[in-house]
Design an enzyme around this catalytic site. Sequence first.
Site, short mmCIF file in Angstrom:
data_model
loop_
_atom_site.label_atom_id
_atom_site.label_comp_id
_atom_site.label_asym_id
_atom_site.label_seq_id
_atom_site.Cartn_x
_atom_site.Cartn_y
_atom_site.Cartn_z
N MET A 30 28.94 8.41 10.59
CA MET A 30 29.54 7.59 9.54
C MET A 30 29.86 6.20 10.12
SD MET A 30 31.61 10.15 7.08
CE MET A 30 33.14 10.27 7.97
N HIS A 34 31.27 5.08 18.76
CA HIS A 34 32.02 5.08 20.01
C HIS A 34 31.24 5.90 21.05
CE1 HIS A 34 33.12 9.09 18.80
NE2 HIS A 34 33.72 8.63 17.71
N HIS A 37 29.56 9.11 20.04
CA HIS A 37 28.28 8.99 19.34
C HIS A 37 27.14 8.68 20.32
CE1 HIS A 37 31.03 7.75 15.89
NE2 HIS A 37 30.37 8.77 15.38
N GLN A 61 32.46 13.96 1.01
CA GLN A 61 33.22 14.79 1.96
C GLN A 61 34.67 14.34 2.10
OE1 GLN A 61 30.40 13.67 5.26
NE2 GLN A 61 32.23 13.83 6.53
N LYS A 149 33.36 18.36 18.72
CA LYS A 149 34.73 18.07 18.30
C LYS A 149 34.94 18.59 16.87
CE LYS A 149 36.53 14.19 17.03
NZ LYS A 149 37.46 14.17 15.92
N SER A 185 37.30 9.61 18.52
CA SER A 185 37.10 9.70 17.08
C SER A 185 37.17 8.29 16.52
CB SER A 185 38.21 10.56 16.45
OG SER A 185 38.30 10.29 15.07
N ARG A 187 38.53 7.54 13.93
CA ARG A 187 39.86 7.39 13.34
C ARG A 187 40.94 7.04 14.36
NH1 ARG A 187 37.95 11.82 9.68
NH2 ARG A 187 38.00 10.95 7.57
O1 PAF Z 1 30.57 14.03 11.60
C1 PAF Z 1 30.35 13.09 10.81
O2 PAF Z 1 30.45 11.91 11.15
C2 PAF Z 1 29.96 13.41 9.38
O3 PAF Z 1 30.65 14.51 8.91
C3 PAF Z 1 28.45 13.56 9.15
C4 PAF Z 1 27.89 14.74 9.94
C5 PAF Z 1 27.75 12.29 9.57
C6 PAF Z 1 28.13 13.82 7.68
O4 PAF Z 1 28.59 12.77 6.88
#
Ligand code: PAF
Length: 281
Positions: A30, A34, A37, A61, A149, A185, A187
Amino acid sequence: MQIINKIKEMQSLPDRIKREEKRIALVPTMGFLHKGHISLMKEGLKHAEFLVISIFVNPTQFGPGEDLESYPRNFERDFALAEKAGVNVIFAPEAKEIYSAHFQTYVTLQDLPNHLCGISRPDHFRGVATIVTKLFNIVKPNAAVFGQKDFQQLAVIKQMVSDLNLDIKIIGAPIIREDDGLALSSRNVYLSPSERLPALSLFKALNNSQRLLASGVTDASKIISEAVELIDSYRETVIDYIAVCDPETLTDIKRIEKPVLMALAVKVGKTRLIDNMVLEP
Ligand code: PAF
């Protein structure tokens, strides 16, 4: 590195890549990338010659009152980090490209979402399973990488891929932490300096639980109540859940006789944090 915004353009690329006998790895994100990723991207490149990441803040979501609008975004920074990590394509569609006005088909799982985060976020995993299925159909990867995570998310996706016979290898990659132990994260940017110490209580509680188990405490309720006490000792924290469960079914475990998943979600101020650890007796 190429940026693709349109589904049709993205869908036509895999055939060309696969004709060149290259495998494709997908890292769905999303954005607001960081080091966590980046580690997923590195893992992806171990399994494929062509790396696609998606950047899409998936509205389905997020529940009512959650942080969809304020979710951190910085495409320019993401672009630079992805390029450095060796990404070939960023797929970054707009929400209306992914969800048409008449969208009405969702992917739901029967059991796995009824535990842990799914209890306080009832439609979250329906949104995740749906977007991931769509991304799989658009990017057509050979492999896809997800962080451990979000342990429950990884379990949901593995189950879905198995149930629906999707021919995609799902790879789980370990949690990446800051030097002080905080799980990375997007966030974490919400945390104020004074919330940093309370935020560390999650990892402290997990380590403490592993120590208790190693010292012979096998009663899960005892381990959970010690974790509650530790986290509650910070006035900024509100516990959503702390669970000791079977790593496959996510159902609660009372006495720990084999490796179990300890997972927790805690609000620190306005920020909801999750973390987990597999505890070994
Ligand atoms: O983990 C995430 O960032 C999200 O849940 C994902 C897998 C990209 C789906 O939107």
